[in-house]
Design an enzyme around this catalytic site. Structure first.
Site, PDB file in Angstrom:
ATOM      1  N   GLU A  16      -5.264 -16.681  29.566  1.00  0.00           N
ATOM      2  CA  GLU A  16      -6.378 -17.327  28.862  1.00  0.00           C
ATOM      3  C   GLU A  16      -6.964 -18.510  29.646  1.00  0.00           C
ATOM      4  O   GLU A  16      -8.036 -19.005  29.303  1.00  0.00           O
ATOM      5  CB  GLU A  16      -5.928 -17.762  27.457  1.00  0.00           C
ATOM      6  CG  GLU A  16      -5.663 -16.537  26.577  1.00  0.00           C
ATOM      7  CD  GLU A  16      -5.089 -16.859  25.202  1.00  0.00           C
ATOM      8  OE1 GLU A  16      -5.447 -16.183  24.236  1.00  0.00           O
ATOM      9  OE2 GLU A  16      -4.253 -17.781  25.103  1.00  0.00           O
ATOM     10  N   GLY A  82      -7.233 -11.348  17.001  1.00  0.00           N
ATOM     11  CA  GLY A  82      -7.312 -10.047  16.332  1.00  0.00           C
ATOM     12  C   GLY A  82      -8.512 -10.051  15.389  1.00  0.00           C
ATOM     13  O   GLY A  82      -8.752 -11.033  14.684  1.00  0.00           O
ATOM     14  N   ILE A 163      -0.726 -10.551  13.740  1.00  0.00           N
ATOM     15  CA  ILE A 163      -1.164  -9.742  12.592  1.00  0.00           C
ATOM     16  C   ILE A 163      -1.309  -8.285  13.038  1.00  0.00           C
ATOM     17  O   ILE A 163      -2.024  -8.001  14.002  1.00  0.00           O
ATOM     18  CB  ILE A 163      -2.511 -10.263  12.035  1.00  0.00           C
ATOM     19  CG1 ILE A 163      -2.443 -11.760  11.708  1.00  0.00           C
ATOM     20  CG2 ILE A 163      -2.935  -9.440  10.814  1.00  0.00           C
ATOM     21  CD1 ILE A 163      -1.433 -12.155  10.662  1.00  0.00           C
ATOM     22  N   MET A 183      -3.186 -17.585  16.821  1.00  0.00           N
ATOM     23  CA  MET A 183      -1.963 -18.346  16.585  1.00  0.00           C
ATOM     24  C   MET A 183      -2.014 -19.831  16.979  1.00  0.00           C
ATOM     25  O   MET A 183      -0.979 -20.486  16.954  1.00  0.00           O
ATOM     26  CB  MET A 183      -0.798 -17.642  17.295  1.00  0.00           C
ATOM     27  CG  MET A 183      -0.616 -16.216  16.792  1.00  0.00           C
ATOM     28  SD  MET A 183       0.611 -15.237  17.683  1.00  0.00           S
ATOM     29  CE  MET A 183       2.117 -15.945  17.094  1.00  0.00           C
ATOM     30  N   GLU A 184      -3.182 -20.337  17.371  1.00  0.00           N
ATOM     31  CA  GLU A 184      -3.232 -21.755  17.798  1.00  0.00           C
ATOM     32  C   GLU A 184      -4.403 -22.574  17.272  1.00  0.00           C
ATOM     33  O   GLU A 184      -4.269 -23.794  17.062  1.00  0.00           O
ATOM     34  CB  GLU A 184      -3.301 -21.870  19.349  1.00  0.00           C
ATOM     35  CG  GLU A 184      -2.107 -21.354  20.094  1.00  0.00           C
ATOM     36  CD  GLU A 184      -2.158 -19.852  20.301  1.00  0.00           C
ATOM     37  OE1 GLU A 184      -3.280 -19.291  20.270  1.00  0.00           O
ATOM     38  OE2 GLU A 184      -1.098 -19.228  20.473  1.00  0.00           O
ATOM     39  N   ASP A 207      -7.912  -6.949  19.773  1.00  0.00           N
ATOM     40  CA  ASP A 207      -7.327  -5.865  18.957  1.00  0.00           C
ATOM     41  C   ASP A 207      -7.864  -6.028  17.549  1.00  0.00           C
ATOM     42  O   ASP A 207      -8.459  -7.061  17.231  1.00  0.00           O
ATOM     43  CB  ASP A 207      -5.791  -5.973  18.958  1.00  0.00           C
ATOM     44  CG  ASP A 207      -5.336  -7.329  18.417  1.00  0.00           C
ATOM     45  OD1 ASP A 207      -5.283  -8.284  19.205  1.00  0.00           O
ATOM     46  OD2 ASP A 207      -5.071  -7.441  17.207  1.00  0.00           O
TER      47      ASP A 207
HETATM   48  N1  ADE Z   1      -4.080 -12.803  19.113  1.00  0.00           N
HETATM   49  C1  ADE Z   1      -4.656 -11.644  19.505  1.00  0.00           C
HETATM   50  N2  ADE Z   1      -4.517 -10.673  18.590  1.00  0.00           N
HETATM   51  C2  ADE Z   1      -3.816 -11.231  17.565  1.00  0.00           C
HETATM   52  C3  ADE Z   1      -3.342 -10.739  16.333  1.00  0.00           C
HETATM   53  N3  ADE Z   1      -3.548  -9.480  15.968  1.00  0.00           N
HETATM   54  N4  ADE Z   1      -2.635 -11.592  15.541  1.00  0.00           N
HETATM   55  C4  ADE Z   1      -2.413 -12.866  15.909  1.00  0.00           C
HETATM   56  N5  ADE Z   1      -2.829 -13.379  17.076  1.00  0.00           N
HETATM   57  C5  ADE Z   1      -3.532 -12.584  17.896  1.00  0.00           C
END
Ligand code: ADE
Length: 239
Positions: A16, A82, A163, A183-184, A207
């Site tokens: 990243e 995500g 997730i 997540m951040e 995703d």
């Molecule tokens: N970062 C990228 N995809 C993610 C997901 N599905 N859940 C949490 N963090 C992510």
């Protein structure tokens, strides 16, 4: 926006921050304990680039450290996420308008999920905010270049979990109207808000948060991290 800004850019993982690291002019590497900071320039701006590590705790520690050491004019978080909103596709870009900690759970006390015990109404999730001027600057910068990514604006939900089920996706959509999850960024925004420093969160969709990815995730993640970082480079060049 005024030129010669000191801009802190934070990504959670090497993939990243690598694209931006390669763009830094006059790069200087500084080590502080376990944290490596890359200092350099993009356009007229001084850039402080760091890898926070994954998750809310790492992100908050890193953001506060950078604020204390460098007093940045603003903080930008780049990376992947995500997709939660139905219409999102891999490769799209999400600009966070507000952020929430979806895993903050004091429901046993009668509070709603996402209420972060910061005071105020415990029947509403606690929102953290990005800066409207930075969002405008990003939109202006990105409109001047050709990109195949669709750009969305909305809520990003942060938590210390990846997730990957339709049920969790539905929950994030229903409870928080989330566009994307990662997540951040909510921890970065909370730290920036606490210090009165404007922040911007830009994430590329890697995703659809339901484990249906058809290529190895690490490969797509790297490509999408580059997509997000190159949009940040365009902004920094135009800021
Ligand atoms: N970062 C990228 N995809 C993610 C997901 N599905 N859940 C949490 N963090 C992510």
């Amino acid at each position: 926006m005024k030129n010669n800004l000191k801009v802190a850019v934070i990504g959670a993982m090497d993939c990243e921050i690598n694209t931006l690291k390669e763009c830094l002019k006059d790069i200087e590497t500084i080590e502080y304990g376990k944290l490596t900071v890359f200092k350099g320039r993009i356009g007229n701006n001084e850039i402080i680039l760091t890898k926070s590590g994954v998750g809310k705790v790492c992100a908050a520690i890193n953001t506060q450290f950078i604020i204390d050491k460098f007093q940045p004019d603003c903080i930008i978080n780049t990376g992947v996420a995500g997709g939660i909103a139905q219409e999102l596709e891999v490769g799209d870009i999400v600009i966070a308008t507000s952020l929430v900690q979806h895993d903050f759970d004091a429901t046993a006390l009668g509070y709603v999920k996402g209420y972060a015990c910061t005071g105020g109404d415990n029947q509403k999730p606690t929102w953290f905010y990005t800066d409207e001027k930075l969002i405008k600057a990003f939109e202006t910068a990105i409109s001047k270049v050709h990109t195949t990514s669709k750009i969305y604006k909305g809520v990003i939900a942060t938590g210390d979990m990846f997730i990957g089920t339709p049920e969790k996706k539905t929950e994030l959509r229903e409870l928080f109207n989330a566009t994307a999850a990662e997540m951040e960024s909510s921890a970065i925004a909370q730290t920036a808000n606490t210090n009165d420093i404007p922040c911007l969160v830009i994430r590329a969709i890697s995703d659809l948060a339901d484990c249906t990815a058809n290529k190895p995730f690490a490969e797509v993640e790297k490509q999408m991290a580059e997509v997000a970082a190159s949009t940040i480079e365009i902004l920094l060049d135009n800021l």
